[in-house]
Design an enzyme around this catalytic site. Sequence first.
Site, PDB file in Angstrom:
ATOM      1  N   ASP A  14      52.693  56.182  10.562  1.00 36.09           N
ATOM      2  CA  ASP A  14      52.734  55.594  11.667  1.00 36.09           C
ATOM      3  C   ASP A  14      51.394  55.920  12.665  1.00 36.09           C
ATOM      4  O   ASP A  14      51.244  57.062  12.778  1.00 36.09           O
ATOM      5  CB  ASP A  14      53.911  55.611  12.677  1.00 36.09           C
ATOM      6  CG  ASP A  14      55.122  54.827  11.887  1.00 36.09           C
ATOM      7  OD1 ASP A  14      55.118  54.606  10.609  1.00 36.09           O
ATOM      8  OD2 ASP A  14      56.438  54.939  12.466  1.00 36.09           O
ATOM      9  N   ASP A  42      64.379  44.750  11.872  1.00 33.57           N
ATOM     10  CA  ASP A  42      64.553  46.003  12.632  1.00 33.57           C
ATOM     11  C   ASP A  42      65.611  45.722  13.377  1.00 33.57           C
ATOM     12  O   ASP A  42      65.525  45.024  14.182  1.00 33.57           O
ATOM     13  CB  ASP A  42      63.154  46.008  13.547  1.00 33.57           C
ATOM     14  CG  ASP A  42      61.987  46.160  12.317  1.00 33.57           C
ATOM     15  OD1 ASP A  42      61.982  47.031  11.422  1.00 33.57           O
ATOM     16  OD2 ASP A  42      60.895  45.635  12.911  1.00 33.57           O
TER      17      ASP A  42
HETATM   18  O1  AMZ Z   1      58.843  52.437  16.152  1.00 28.31           O
HETATM   19  C1  AMZ Z   1      58.791  51.086  16.765  1.00 28.31           C
HETATM   20  N1  AMZ Z   1      58.815  51.191  18.014  1.00 28.31           N
HETATM   21  C2  AMZ Z   1      58.434  50.014  15.783  1.00 28.31           C
HETATM   22  C3  AMZ Z   1      57.889  50.057  14.658  1.00 28.31           C
HETATM   23  N2  AMZ Z   1      58.232  51.028  13.490  1.00 28.31           N
HETATM   24  N3  AMZ Z   1      58.087  48.893  16.616  1.00 28.31           N
HETATM   25  C4  AMZ Z   1      57.654  48.009  15.438  1.00 28.31           C
HETATM   26  N4  AMZ Z   1      57.641  48.641  14.273  1.00 28.31           N
HETATM   27  C5  AMZ Z   1      57.146  48.250  12.998  1.00 28.31           C
HETATM   28  C6  AMZ Z   1      58.477  47.456  12.111  1.00 28.31           C
HETATM   29  C7  AMZ Z   1      57.453  46.412  11.415  1.00 28.31           C
HETATM   30  O2  AMZ Z   1      57.121  47.218  10.120  1.00 28.31           O
HETATM   31  O3  AMZ Z   1      59.217  48.162  11.623  1.00 28.31           O
HETATM   32  O4  AMZ Z   1      56.149  47.327  13.104  1.00 28.31           O
HETATM   33  C8  AMZ Z   1      56.509  46.256  12.243  1.00 28.31           C
HETATM   34  C9  AMZ Z   1      56.637  45.011  13.069  1.00 28.31           C
HETATM   35  O5  AMZ Z   1      55.746  44.818  13.898  1.00 28.31           O
HETATM   36  P1  AMZ Z   1      55.687  43.106  14.419  1.00 28.31           P
HETATM   37  O6  AMZ Z   1      54.487  43.343  15.486  1.00 28.31           O
HETATM   38  O7  AMZ Z   1      55.479  42.253  13.360  1.00 28.31           O
HETATM   39  O8  AMZ Z   1      56.759  42.971  15.327  1.00 28.31           O
END
Ligand code: AMZ
Length: 398
Positions: free
Chosen positions: A8, A129
């Site tokens: 990440d 998520d």
């Molecule tokens: O850890 C977090 N706060 C977090 C995270 N790991 N926020 C989003 N994400 C990841 C999701 C997914 O892979 O698991 O980012 C992606 C989604 O991003 P977006 O911008 O498409 O919502």
Amino acid sequence: MILLPAIDIQAGRCVRLYQGDFATAHQVAADPMDAARRFRAAGAEWVHMVDLDGARQGRPVNQEIFLTVARESGLRVELGGGIRDMEAIDFYLRNGVQRVILGTAAIRSPELARQAAARYGRRIGVGIDAKEGRVMVEGWQSEGGRDYLELAAEMADLGIGCLVFTDISRDGALTGPNLAALGALLARVSCPVIASGGVRDLADIRALIGLGTQGAICGKSLYAGTLDLGAALELAAASDGVGTAGVEAGTEARMAGYSAADASADAAAGDGAVATGDVSDGGGVEAAPELAEYFAKAPLIPAIVVEDQTGEVLMLAYMNQESLAKTLATGYTWFYSRSRACLWNKGATSGHYQKVKSVTGDCDKDTLLLRVDQTGPACHTGSHSCFFRPLYVGNGLE
Ligand code: AMZ
């Protein structure tokens, strides 16, 4: 099962968060490329990457890092975070990223997810998520207003490649994956599911294999040292075809369609691991019913490809019923890519087509032999045949 170590990125650094809370961010590796190289050295074939700034800001932020890892690490990159329009999807998928994950955009604009799946097929994943069963968006800062199972079912119907399910309360917590929520998800959808959040040790990987997920994302456990990546990869690779849930047809297809040995087989037999955007789903051809006999034991069967003129063995790839039907209908080889979980037309990327001269089934109807006229090399390395690594050469004396 595929194991995906996670990287990440926040402000260019490789970090981990606890339950997605940005206030808990702490750096876990000196440099993202170093982390990627270590994962590759341990035997990983995929890496799951997240653009944390992107997820919060709603646009790609740390692009250069992801493209560098995709270009230089030898890993296939699955990337989520801030990918909210077709421009961002095109950008990443045309520049080396293997699969993009849509989170917020999938909720806000299902039409975008549908169009992206139509354009890129299985290279589009959707992130589910969830916090207590409700989907979170915008870097997990806001409620998306949807039940996770409902959204998953809706997305699976769009023809996307996979769902990446994260239980937010487990993420970075090393408390074990949410097997109940995953089980409900697997029962609801028939597309591949990758599990994320909570993995702590080998027992958790074993539990996910038993449940029938196609992949497991491991982050904190690798950085904290509670999970040994090499051992986990070995376990995942050994699990191919194992799974207590394998009785159901959809699950079996998932199991077979996404095995850990895929990348090497595809890299050897396919047009290379690097995605180029012309991977086709090859849909639309009805499989003739008499071909079904060949797929009675398994949804994928090996296809040995030899050069018609010389009899030289060129490669081995896998076919499902649809790819066989398409091969017979078009006179050119179509296979099923286990890593990309889609049909691929040999030569569509490289121009190194195989014109089929004959297709023969073996005695017990579970393997195919194809004689072809090969244009150019069959192997993505430039070798005429994929088989050029001697492991044993006898002296001919008995
Ligand atoms: O850890 C977090 N706060 C977090 C995270 N790991 N926020 C989003 N994400 C990841 C999701 C997914 O892979 O698991 O980012 C992606 C989604 O991003 P977006 O911008 O498409 O919502």
